[in-house]
Design a protein around this motif. Structure first.
Motif, mmCIF file in Angstrom:
data_model
loop_
_atom_site.group_PDB
_atom_site.id
_atom_site.type_symbol
_atom_site.label_atom_id
_atom_site.label_comp_id
_atom_site.label_asym_id
_atom_site.label_seq_id
_atom_site.Cartn_x
_atom_site.Cartn_y
_atom_site.Cartn_z
ATOM 1 N N CYS A 111 0.434 -1.523 0.123
ATOM 2 C CA CYS A 111 -0.185 0.169 -0.076
ATOM 3 C C CYS A 111 0.727 1.483 -0.220
ATOM 4 N N ARG A 112 2.087 1.384 -0.246
ATOM 5 C CA ARG A 112 2.437 1.903 -0.292
ATOM 6 C C ARG A 112 2.525 3.428 -1.294
ATOM 7 N N THR A 113 2.922 4.684 -1.740
ATOM 8 C CA THR A 113 2.860 5.538 -1.986
ATOM 9 C C THR A 113 4.114 5.575 -3.231
ATOM 10 N N THR A 114 4.053 4.584 -4.639
ATOM 11 C CA THR A 114 5.115 5.365 -5.247
ATOM 12 C C THR A 114 5.805 6.307 -5.526
ATOM 13 N N GLN A 140 2.477 9.725 -11.983
ATOM 14 C CA GLN A 140 1.087 9.568 -12.763
ATOM 15 C C GLN A 140 0.968 9.044 -14.106
ATOM 16 N N GLY A 195 0.603 2.568 -10.333
ATOM 17 C CA GLY A 195 -0.460 4.413 -11.047
ATOM 18 C C GLY A 195 -1.368 3.540 -11.519
ATOM 19 N N GLN A 207 -9.171 3.593 -6.471
ATOM 20 C CA GLN A 207 -7.647 4.300 -6.205
ATOM 21 C C GLN A 207 -7.455 5.057 -6.695
ATOM 22 N N SER A 208 -6.914 6.352 -6.203
ATOM 23 C CA SER A 208 -6.117 7.185 -7.544
ATOM 24 C C SER A 208 -4.893 6.985 -7.826
ATOM 25 N N THR A 214 -2.383 8.660 -8.288
ATOM 26 C CA THR A 214 -1.081 8.702 -7.429
ATOM 27 C C THR A 214 -0.750 8.655 -5.650
ATOM 28 N N ASP A 215 -1.955 7.703 -5.454
ATOM 29 C CA ASP A 215 -1.654 6.811 -3.741
ATOM 30 C C ASP A 215 -2.846 6.522 -3.891
ATOM 31 N N ASN A 270 -3.758 5.156 -1.374
ATOM 32 C CA ASN A 270 -5.129 5.184 -0.263
ATOM 33 C C ASN A 270 -5.759 5.877 -0.390
ATOM 34 N N LEU A 271 -5.733 6.921 -0.998
ATOM 35 C CA LEU A 271 -6.316 8.096 -1.446
ATOM 36 C C LEU A 271 -7.676 7.485 -2.384
#
Length: 223
Positions: A70-73, A77, A144, A196-197, A199-200, A202-203
């Motif tokens: 679940c980490r943001t890379t 995008q 993404g 999911q977004s 870009t994130d 978790n958003l």
């Protein structure tokens, strides 16, 4: 390391071995190819996204147990530049996950109404989506471009369902455990709720009201 962590580690190794032993050889020997020119000649229409919304409780629970997933890379995008080989890869991984995992309710597996988990051979729609997302990421697709998506299914009395949206420069494809086909998002019969977004992970964002779109067209399948 706790018992749960050991179990998750073994599960990760098992999925990686499945990928190396079964999926990669299958992709190497596939003779029949998707007629990409006809498939990709359809309209390039991206879904309209609305405001930020609440993430599914199952995703929050999954992330608390699997933070690495679940980490943001740091990558910006991007839409994948779709080639015939990558399209074939989508079909191969979609078919593998659908065939590998026998649909089983969370109530039967865990005694709970809702629980998201990475499956080995049993799981429900969210679990199968998680497996496809991991396998595509391991194959080099940016996370993404791999967006878990919630929908309403009119064939199931508008019950909730989960699919994987794959964003490319040719549009957004839907990978679904209920069908061997891969469709553009606007070709499905679903009502799209949230995803999911890009870009994130978790958003989560809601879908805007759909505009008039082309009617459903069945995509070709790999035989």
């Amino acid at each position: 390391m706790s018992t749960n962590n050991n179990k998750q580690h073994r599960q990760t190794i098992s999925i990686s071995r499945l990928w190396r032993m079964l999926v990669l050889p299958l992709m190497a020997v596939v003779v029949a190819t998707v007629p990409a020119k006809a498939f990709l000649a359809r309209p390039v229409i991206f879904a309209s996204i609305g405001s930020v919304t609440t993430a599914p409780s199952g995703w929050l629970q999954f992330c608390s147990e699997n933070p690495d997933e679940c980490r943001t890379t740091p990558d910006p995008q991007q839409n994948v530049e779709l080639t015939p080989d990558l399209l074939q890869q989508l079909f191969t991984i979609n078919a593998f996950a659908n065939d590998r995992v026998k649909w089983t309710s969370d109530l039967e597996r865990y005694g709970k109404i809702e629980r998201w988990a990475m499956p080995l051979d049993r799981g429900d729609c969210e679990d199968i989506v998680l497996l496809k997302r991991r396998m595509l990421a391991q194959a080099g697709w940016p996370t993404g471009a791999l967006l878990i998506t919630t929908v309403e299914d009119p064939k199931a009395g508008n019950g909730r369902h989960a699919v994987l949206t794959v964003r490319t420069d040719r549009g957004e494809f839907i990978l679904d455990n209920q069908s061997p086909e891969i469709l553009f998002w606007y070709e499905t019969q679903y009502r799209f709720l949230s995803r999911q977004s890009a870009t994130d992970p978790n958003l989560w964002v809601a879908f805007a009201d759909a505009k008039e779109l082309p009617g459903p067209v069945l995509a070709p399948r790999v035989r």
